[in-house]
Design an enzyme around this catalytic site. Sequence first.
Site, mmCIF file in Angstrom:
data_model
loop_
_atom_site.group_PDB
_atom_site.id
_atom_site.type_symbol
_atom_site.label_atom_id
_atom_site.label_comp_id
_atom_site.label_asym_id
_atom_site.label_seq_id
_atom_site.Cartn_x
_atom_site.Cartn_y
_atom_site.Cartn_z
ATOM 1 C CB CYS A 84 -0.955 0.010 1.193
ATOM 2 S SG CYS A 84 -2.104 1.408 1.068
ATOM 3 C CB CYS B 213 -16.040 2.586 -3.862
ATOM 4 S SG CYS B 213 -15.141 1.750 -2.551
ATOM 5 C CB CYS C 142 -19.209 1.149 -1.857
ATOM 6 S SG CYS C 142 -17.984 -0.041 -1.281
ATOM 7 C CB CYS D 215 -17.466 -4.978 -1.573
ATOM 8 S SG CYS D 215 -16.175 -4.783 -2.804
HETATM 9 N N1 SAM Z 1 -7.697 1.257 4.745
HETATM 10 C C1 SAM Z 1 -8.768 0.452 4.337
HETATM 11 C C2 SAM Z 1 -8.434 -1.025 4.325
HETATM 12 O O1 SAM Z 1 -7.260 -1.382 4.307
HETATM 13 O O2 SAM Z 1 -9.379 -1.826 4.344
HETATM 14 C C3 SAM Z 1 -9.339 0.846 2.998
HETATM 15 C C4 SAM Z 1 -8.473 1.284 1.861
HETATM 16 S S1 SAM Z 1 -7.394 0.058 1.164
HETATM 17 C C5 SAM Z 1 -6.401 1.069 0.108
HETATM 18 C C6 SAM Z 1 -8.456 -0.906 0.144
HETATM 19 C C7 SAM Z 1 -7.840 -2.041 -0.629
HETATM 20 O O3 SAM Z 1 -7.083 -1.552 -1.729
HETATM 21 C C8 SAM Z 1 -6.857 -2.957 0.069
HETATM 22 O O4 SAM Z 1 -7.477 -3.906 0.874
HETATM 23 C C9 SAM Z 1 -6.160 -3.632 -1.105
HETATM 24 O O5 SAM Z 1 -6.806 -4.817 -1.453
HETATM 25 C C10 SAM Z 1 -6.290 -2.601 -2.217
HETATM 26 N N2 SAM Z 1 -4.974 -2.071 -2.594
HETATM 27 C C11 SAM Z 1 -4.242 -1.170 -1.908
HETATM 28 N N3 SAM Z 1 -3.072 -0.935 -2.510
HETATM 29 C C12 SAM Z 1 -3.050 -1.704 -3.631
HETATM 30 C C13 SAM Z 1 -2.091 -1.905 -4.661
HETATM 31 N N4 SAM Z 1 -0.919 -1.289 -4.656
HETATM 32 N N5 SAM Z 1 -2.400 -2.761 -5.661
HETATM 33 C C14 SAM Z 1 -3.602 -3.402 -5.656
HETATM 34 N N6 SAM Z 1 -4.536 -3.247 -4.703
HETATM 35 C C15 SAM Z 1 -4.259 -2.420 -3.686
HETATM 36 C C1 DTB Z 2 -10.398 -2.807 -4.104
HETATM 37 O O1 DTB Z 2 -10.399 -4.040 -3.958
HETATM 38 N N1 DTB Z 2 -9.615 -2.143 -4.945
HETATM 39 C C2 DTB Z 2 -9.802 -0.729 -4.809
HETATM 40 C C3 DTB Z 2 -11.010 -0.639 -3.826
HETATM 41 N N2 DTB Z 2 -11.186 -1.995 -3.430
HETATM 42 C C4 DTB Z 2 -10.943 0.253 -2.670
HETATM 43 C C5 DTB Z 2 -8.591 -0.020 -4.372
HETATM 44 C C6 DTB Z 2 -7.411 -0.250 -5.288
HETATM 45 C C7 DTB Z 2 -6.290 0.607 -4.818
HETATM 46 C C8 DTB Z 2 -5.080 0.526 -5.691
HETATM 47 C C9 DTB Z 2 -3.965 1.333 -5.175
HETATM 48 C C10 DTB Z 2 -4.229 2.802 -5.101
HETATM 49 O O2 DTB Z 2 -4.736 3.401 -6.081
HETATM 50 O O3 DTB Z 2 -3.861 3.416 -4.076
HETATM 51 FE FE1 SF4 Z 3 -3.325 0.984 2.987
HETATM 52 FE FE2 SF4 Z 3 -5.700 0.288 4.099
HETATM 53 FE FE3 SF4 Z 3 -3.409 -0.979 4.775
HETATM 54 FE FE4 SF4 Z 3 -3.823 1.531 5.523
HETATM 55 S S1 SF4 Z 3 -5.004 -0.261 6.160
HETATM 56 S S2 SF4 Z 3 -1.911 0.700 4.722
HETATM 57 S S3 SF4 Z 3 -4.872 2.348 3.738
HETATM 58 S S4 SF4 Z 3 -4.410 -0.969 2.770
#
Ligand code: SAM
Ligand code: DTB
Ligand code: SF4
Length: 362
Positions: free
Chosen positions: A58, A95, A127, A187
């Site tokens: 992330c 979302c 969402c 989801c």
């Molecule tokens: N902080 C919250 C959480 O972790 O549930 C919500 C936001 S988080 C960015 C949502 C989802 O984005 C993560 O669970 C992950 O599956 C996806 N995600 C984050 N960074 C990504 C990346 N570099 N490539 C693909 N999917 C990513």
């Molecule tokens: C999911 O499964 N993919 C989306 C949404 N749920 C929130 C997020 C993808 C994030 C990809 C990395 C980014 O753009 O920061």
């Molecule tokens: Fe990224 Fe969500 Fe993990 Fe925080 S909790 S580091 S926003 S994927």
Amino acid sequence: MNTTWTTEKVLAIYNKPLIELMYEAAKTHRENHNPLEVQVSTLLSIKTGGCPEDCGYCPQAARYHTDIDNNDLMSVSQVKAQALRAKSNGSSRLCMGAAWRNIKDNADFDQVLEMVKTVNSLEMEVCCTLGMMSEGQAQKLADAGLYAYNHNLDTSEEHYKEVISTRGYDDRLKTIENANKAGISVCSGGIIGMGESPKDRAGMLSTLANMNPQPKSVPINSLVAVEGTPLEDQKNVPIWDMVRMVATARIVMPKAVVRLSAGRTEMSDEGQALCFLSGASSIFAGDKLLTTPNPDINKDMELFGILGLSPKAPFVDGDQPETKATAPSCMSTEGNVKWSRPAHKIERNENAKSRAKQLRNN
Ligand code: SAM
Ligand code: DTB
Ligand code: SF4
């Protein structure tokens, strides 16, 4: 009786000869959905960066040195403007994502509840993905009109520890349970390309498929390897793995919306077409996901036009094919994308409150 999906059963499907796998998935897809409709969602990062978690993929984790702009929580009016823009571009769902470990009962959460009410009043599916959530918080979101909550398992329980150390798999499952209890549509999906094995991919899908109820929406992300994150050097997954993952998800969760999520900028039109054929029924549209790039909406609508696909109206998930309208034609213009909404009544027959009531009565 519901099938129990062991990892072995799911892996056997995942490993089928690809032509067989795609055929079986396409058949399942047609039996349960209108194959010409794709739900179009828009992502909006309402609070970007500075997250205390250590999710290895992330870019928003504070501890990694990535090139993103951190932002405080958006205002309700900013969200409303973005939602209207998304709607005019053909999105039926918004979302909203926050880089939070968990929801806290504070003024920021009250502001998010206002955002949910506002987007809901625009006749869009709303969402949220806000990290861990208690039962009480889920109920407040449901009362504000939240339609769905995104909370990904990301990978198998075994591989999870290799990617994230600041929380466990059980924490994820608990939040999903809390969303379900409040009658919010779940989801949940994951990411491929994080060094996991096919068995890990099957393990994650088996956990999702064994949930009761199964998630209504299953995002399949291909890792976007972001510079500065521990997974920055991961190679792109081959498109064939994405097709296998989508097809397997479709077969084991026939009613779910399978969402072709992050990683589409690296996929060819032909590769995406195979994903749609194999059961993908949703995309994220707009040139940005949360922080990383996504294909241009006009490019997506051009592909929809070529394939004969059309964006789906909101609030109709779980419909059987015969209740669906015929596909309208899509055409892109320079500004907003124009498409004609099918002339059937959009019934919002299952809002969060009535689903919660049903669940409580069962
Ligand atoms: N902080 C919250 C959480 O972790 O549930 C919500 C936001 S988080 C960015 C949502 C989802 O984005 C993560 O669970 C992950 O599956 C996806 N995600 C984050 N960074 C990504 C990346 N570099 N490539 C693909 N999917 C990513
Ligand atoms: C999911 O499964 N993919 C989306 C949404 N749920 C929130 C997020 C993808 C994030 C990809 C990395 C980014 O753009 O920061
Ligand atoms: Fe990224 Fe969500 Fe993990 Fe925080 S909790 S580091 S926003 S994927």
